[in-house]
Design a protein around this motif. Structure first.
Motif, short mmCIF file in Angstrom:
data_model
loop_
_atom_site.label_atom_id
_atom_site.label_comp_id
_atom_site.label_asym_id
_atom_site.label_seq_id
_atom_site.Cartn_x
_atom_site.Cartn_y
_atom_site.Cartn_z
N GLN A 11 -5.12 45.30 -41.37
CA GLN A 11 -5.35 44.05 -41.98
C GLN A 11 -5.49 44.12 -43.42
O GLN A 11 -6.60 44.88 -44.05
CB GLN A 11 -6.64 43.45 -41.22
CG GLN A 11 -6.54 43.41 -39.75
CD GLN A 11 -5.33 42.20 -39.52
OE1 GLN A 11 -5.49 41.37 -40.03
NE2 GLN A 11 -4.80 42.70 -38.28
N ILE A 12 -4.69 43.60 -44.25
CA ILE A 12 -4.65 43.26 -45.79
C ILE A 12 -5.63 42.04 -46.03
O ILE A 12 -5.32 40.92 -45.60
CB ILE A 12 -3.25 43.44 -46.16
CG1 ILE A 12 -2.38 44.35 -45.80
CG2 ILE A 12 -3.39 43.09 -47.80
CD1 ILE A 12 -3.07 45.88 -46.47
N ALA A 13 -6.66 42.41 -47.16
CA ALA A 13 -7.50 41.22 -47.39
C ALA A 13 -6.74 40.13 -48.15
O ALA A 13 -5.78 40.38 -48.82
CB ALA A 13 -8.73 41.61 -48.20
N THR A 14 -7.11 39.05 -47.79
CA THR A 14 -6.33 37.79 -48.46
C THR A 14 -7.28 37.33 -49.74
O THR A 14 -6.52 36.76 -50.46
CB THR A 14 -6.37 36.66 -47.54
OG1 THR A 14 -7.74 36.30 -47.39
CG2 THR A 14 -5.67 36.82 -46.25
N GLY A 15 -8.44 37.96 -50.08
CA GLY A 15 -9.00 37.56 -51.47
C GLY A 15 -10.01 36.57 -51.02
O GLY A 15 -10.88 36.26 -51.91
N ARG A 16 -9.83 35.75 -49.86
CA ARG A 16 -11.04 34.88 -49.70
C ARG A 16 -12.22 35.57 -49.02
O ARG A 16 -12.14 36.42 -48.30
CB ARG A 16 -10.35 34.11 -48.34
CG ARG A 16 -9.16 33.01 -48.81
CD ARG A 16 -8.78 32.35 -47.52
NE ARG A 16 -8.69 33.29 -46.35
CZ ARG A 16 -7.93 33.08 -45.25
NH1 ARG A 16 -7.60 31.74 -44.88
NH2 ARG A 16 -8.05 33.94 -44.12
N THR A 17 -13.39 34.98 -49.30
CA THR A 17 -14.54 35.43 -48.70
C THR A 17 -15.17 34.58 -47.91
O THR A 17 -15.50 33.35 -48.35
CB THR A 17 -15.43 36.13 -49.81
OG1 THR A 17 -15.45 35.08 -50.93
CG2 THR A 17 -15.18 37.52 -50.24
N LYS A 81 -4.39 49.35 -52.02
CA LYS A 81 -3.70 47.97 -51.50
C LYS A 81 -4.84 46.77 -51.64
O LYS A 81 -4.25 45.52 -51.39
CB LYS A 81 -3.24 48.02 -50.03
CG LYS A 81 -2.23 48.95 -50.10
CD LYS A 81 -1.72 49.14 -48.49
CE LYS A 81 -0.63 50.34 -48.40
NZ LYS A 81 0.58 49.95 -48.23
N TYR A 82 -5.82 46.79 -51.98
CA TYR A 82 -6.87 45.85 -51.91
C TYR A 82 -7.18 45.20 -53.49
O TYR A 82 -7.61 46.23 -54.08
CB TYR A 82 -8.34 46.28 -51.34
CG TYR A 82 -7.97 46.39 -49.78
CD1 TYR A 82 -8.27 45.16 -48.91
CD2 TYR A 82 -7.71 47.63 -49.27
CE1 TYR A 82 -8.08 45.63 -47.41
CE2 TYR A 82 -7.52 47.95 -47.77
CZ TYR A 82 -7.62 46.96 -47.09
OH TYR A 82 -7.33 46.95 -45.74
N ALA A 83 -7.16 44.02 -53.58
CA ALA A 83 -7.41 43.41 -54.89
C ALA A 83 -8.99 43.32 -55.11
O ALA A 83 -9.56 43.58 -56.15
CB ALA A 83 -6.72 42.16 -55.11
#
Length: 164
Positions: A11-17, A81-83
C-alpha cells in the motif's frame, strides 16, 4: 492476513493522515524502534507488530539477549517510495511480513488494556480474531523475553522460546 511485499499488495501512502478515533491527536505517544504496536494496513485488521530500526546493522543485533530480525534489502529500498515519514514494522504473523506505515496507522500495544481488548475483538470473523489473538500472544511473549519477565499467558507454552 497481512499484505506481503512479494505479492505486490504494498500500500503506497497517499499523504493523507487520518487518526484512529481511539487516539486523541494531542496525546499521540512517541514511538521508537523496538516498540510493540498495533499496525493497520488498508483491507486488513489492526495487527500486532514490532517497530524495526531500518538503519540497524546488516549483521543484526540483540535486544536484551533477544535477536532482532534484519529487514531484507528489498524492503529497505521501499522506504524511498514514501513522501511522508514512515515506520518500518515487522508483523507477528506466520510469514514475518514487513511494512512501511505512517504514524497514523500505528498505536502502542500493551499500554492500554481497553485498547488491546478492543483490537483483539474488532473483527467479526472468528478465524481473523484467532489470528490476531495468536499474533498478540507472540508480541507479549517477545516483550517478556526482552524484559526477562515470566510469560503471563501460559507456563508451558512452546512458543515461549520461539524467536520473533
Amino acid at each position: 492476513m497481512i499484505p506481503n511485499f512479494k505479492s505486490g499488495k504494498l500500500q503506497i501512502a497517499t499523504g493523507r493522515t487520518r487518526r484512529s478515533p481511539s487516539v486523541d491527536s494531542d496525546d499521540l505517544v512517541t514511538l521508537e524502534p523496538l516498540d510493540l504496536v498495533w499496525a493497520k494496513c488498508r483491507g486488513y485488521p489492526w495487527y500486532p507488530a514490532l517497530i524495526i530500526n531500518p538503519k540497524m546493522p546488516k549483521t543484526g543485533y540483540f535486544h536484551n539477549g533477544v535477536p532482532i530480525p534484519v529487514p531484507p534489502d528489498e524492503v529497505l529500498e521501499l522506504q524511498q517510495k514514501y513522501a511522508e515519514s514512515v515506520y518500518l514494522v515487522l508483523f507477528f504473523d506466520t510469514k514475518r511480513t514487513w511494512q512501511w506505515l505512517p504514524r497514523s496507522k500505528l498505536e502502542p500495544l500493551g499500554m492500554n488494556s481497553d485498547l488491546d481488548k478492543a483490537k483483539l475483538m474488532e473483527n467479526k470473523k472468528p478465524n481473523v480474531r484467532n489470528a490476531v489473538k495468536k499474533a498478540y500472544e507472540k508480541a507479549i511473549v517477545h516483550r517478556c523475553r526482552v524484559r526477562g519477565d515470566p510469560n503471563p499467558l501460559s507456563e508451558d507454552s512452546s512458543s515461549d522460546n520461539a524467536p520473533l
